[in-house]
Enzyme design. Structure first.
Site, PDB file in Angstrom:
ATOM      1  N   GLN A 155     137.575  72.300  76.995  1.00 32.08           N
ATOM      2  CA  GLN A 155     137.343  70.874  77.197  1.00 32.08           C
ATOM      3  C   GLN A 155     138.666  70.109  77.168  1.00 32.08           C
ATOM      4  O   GLN A 155     139.433  70.213  76.215  1.00 32.08           O
ATOM      5  CB  GLN A 155     136.391  70.347  76.101  1.00 32.08           C
ATOM      6  CG  GLN A 155     135.986  68.909  76.262  1.00 32.08           C
ATOM      7  CD  GLN A 155     135.109  68.669  77.487  1.00 32.08           C
ATOM      8  OE1 GLN A 155     134.177  69.407  77.759  1.00 32.08           O
ATOM      9  NE2 GLN A 155     135.422  67.629  78.242  1.00 32.08           N
ATOM     10  N   LYS A 213     126.660  70.265  77.352  1.00 38.11           N
ATOM     11  CA  LYS A 213     126.890  71.486  78.135  1.00 38.11           C
ATOM     12  C   LYS A 213     126.170  72.666  77.495  1.00 38.11           C
ATOM     13  O   LYS A 213     125.499  73.446  78.174  1.00 38.11           O
ATOM     14  CB  LYS A 213     128.394  71.782  78.249  1.00 38.11           C
ATOM     15  CG  LYS A 213     129.081  70.902  79.283  1.00 38.11           C
ATOM     16  CD  LYS A 213     130.600  70.962  79.191  1.00 38.11           C
ATOM     17  CE  LYS A 213     131.209  69.947  80.156  1.00 38.11           C
ATOM     18  NZ  LYS A 213     132.642  69.726  79.967  1.00 38.11           N
ATOM     19  N   ASP A 216     135.824  75.865  85.704  1.00 43.26           N
ATOM     20  CA  ASP A 216     136.276  74.504  86.001  1.00 43.26           C
ATOM     21  C   ASP A 216     137.027  74.471  87.333  1.00 43.26           C
ATOM     22  O   ASP A 216     137.258  73.394  87.893  1.00 43.26           O
ATOM     23  CB  ASP A 216     137.217  74.003  84.887  1.00 43.26           C
ATOM     24  CG  ASP A 216     136.573  72.931  84.024  1.00 43.26           C
ATOM     25  OD1 ASP A 216     135.559  72.356  84.450  1.00 43.26           O
ATOM     26  OD2 ASP A 216     137.102  72.675  82.921  1.00 43.26           O
TER      27      ASP A 216
END
Ligand code: NAD
Length: 295
Positions: free
Chosen positions: A99, A55, A122
């Site tokens: 995460q 990422k 997200d």
């Protein structure tokens, strides 16, 4: 019958990242703003470490700022919440991703709800979940968004098509169903207690498999010509002691029946990070009241 067309997520996501990079360059040139993505990793889970590294690399490649925060596995929940609060307030940070999974002593839902919904790239915060369900502008979870972009690229308009989403998780299945409703599909959500799954799947023009069970969906469940999006990523052991990544769809039999299908790997997987970058750019534009970025 000829084999299904392969839907190449590697090529598509590469083009998407190029588009994002040119929008980022424009934003820097015209507005002197550099979009920034903060990624927080708690603990040393090897798979998560790989995701976070990739990422960060992709973020920098598109010209955005990448802020990585690696915390030890025993970080108290309060310390993580304090870090999120400081990222919420930091004007250089436009997107925040923690995460998952986080270590067991940390409440995942508390973490999700601590992130400013405007920076929730997200798309897991209840505000974004609700906005998506209400048909409003929202930050949409990256994997279903990537799956939708592949579907639209392959089929054009989706209105009126029968879609079956197998799996009802908050991360993939439910938001995927919402996105398909927004595209005017007739949507069925199947899950672990669905009766006669093969016959439910056989009705569908679009099959989204998000189950987490290797090669569960067989070719003879698929309606001839249907478009199959395989979200599953499962590592299986081979007789020679090696391992291989497979999807939730039995690719060898499904490719003979479907009209188009995503491979695993190289289908939905690479779309997830591209959509994370897209969401960061969208979030940045909204936070600065710049014109909406459309993809
Ligand atoms: P999850 O475990 O949270 O949800 C799985 C869903 O499948 C559940 O809703 C469950 O009801 C359903 N299910 C389980 N057994 C079933 C059965 N026998 N019949 C029908 N439905 C059944 O998983 P998730 O987070 O949604 O992930 C699903 C898959 O997608 C996993 O393989 C995961 O690795 C993969 N994934 C890929 C990406 C990506 O970037 N490509 C991102 C997220 C998840």
């Amino acid at each position: 019958m000829t084999d299904a067309k392969l839907i190449d997520g590697t090529v598509f996501s590469g083009k998407l990242r190029e588009t994002i990079a040119s929008r980022v360059a424009e934003m820097k040139g015209k507005h002197r703003i550099t979009p920034g993505l903060a990624v927080v990793l708690v603990g040393e889970d090897p798979a998560s470490q790989v995701y976070v590294r990739t990422k960060g690399k992709r973020t920098v490649e598109t010209g955005m700022n990448s802020f990585e925060h690696k915390l030890p596995a025993d970080t108290p929940e309060d310390s993580l919440l304090l870090l999120i609060d400081s990222l919420n307030k930091d004007p250089a940070v436009h997107g925040i991703l923690v995460q998952l999974p986080v270590p067991k002593h940390i409440d995942t839902q508390k973490v999700i709800e601590a992130i400013d919904p405007a920076k929730d790239v997200d798309g897991f915060h209840p505000v974004n979940v609700g906005r998506l369900a209400a048909g409003m502008d929202a930050l949409v979870p990256c994997t279903p968004l990537g799956s939708l972009l592949l579907l639209k690229d392959n089929l054009g308009k989706l209105g009126g098509l029968d879609a079956v989403v197998i799996g009802r998780s908050n991360i993939v299945g439910k938001p995927m169903a919402q996105l398909l409703i927004r595209e005017s599909c007739t949507v069925t959500i199947a899950h672990s207690q669905t009766r006669d799954l093969p016959s439910v799947v056989r009705r569908a023009d679009i099959v989204i498999a998000a189950v987490g069970r290797p090669e569960m969906i067989k070719g003879d469940w698929i309606k001839p010509g249907a478009t199959v999006i395989d979200v599953g990523i499962n590592r299986i052991d081979l007789p020679d002691g090696k391992t291989r990544l497979v999807g939730d769809v039995d690719f060898a039999s499904a490719v003979k029946v479907a009209g188009a299908i995503t491979p695993v790997p190289g289908g939905v997987g690479p779309m997830t990070i591209a959509c994370l970058l897209r969401n960061t750019l969208v979030a940045c534009a909204r936070q600065h009241n710049l014109p909406e970025v459309e993809f």
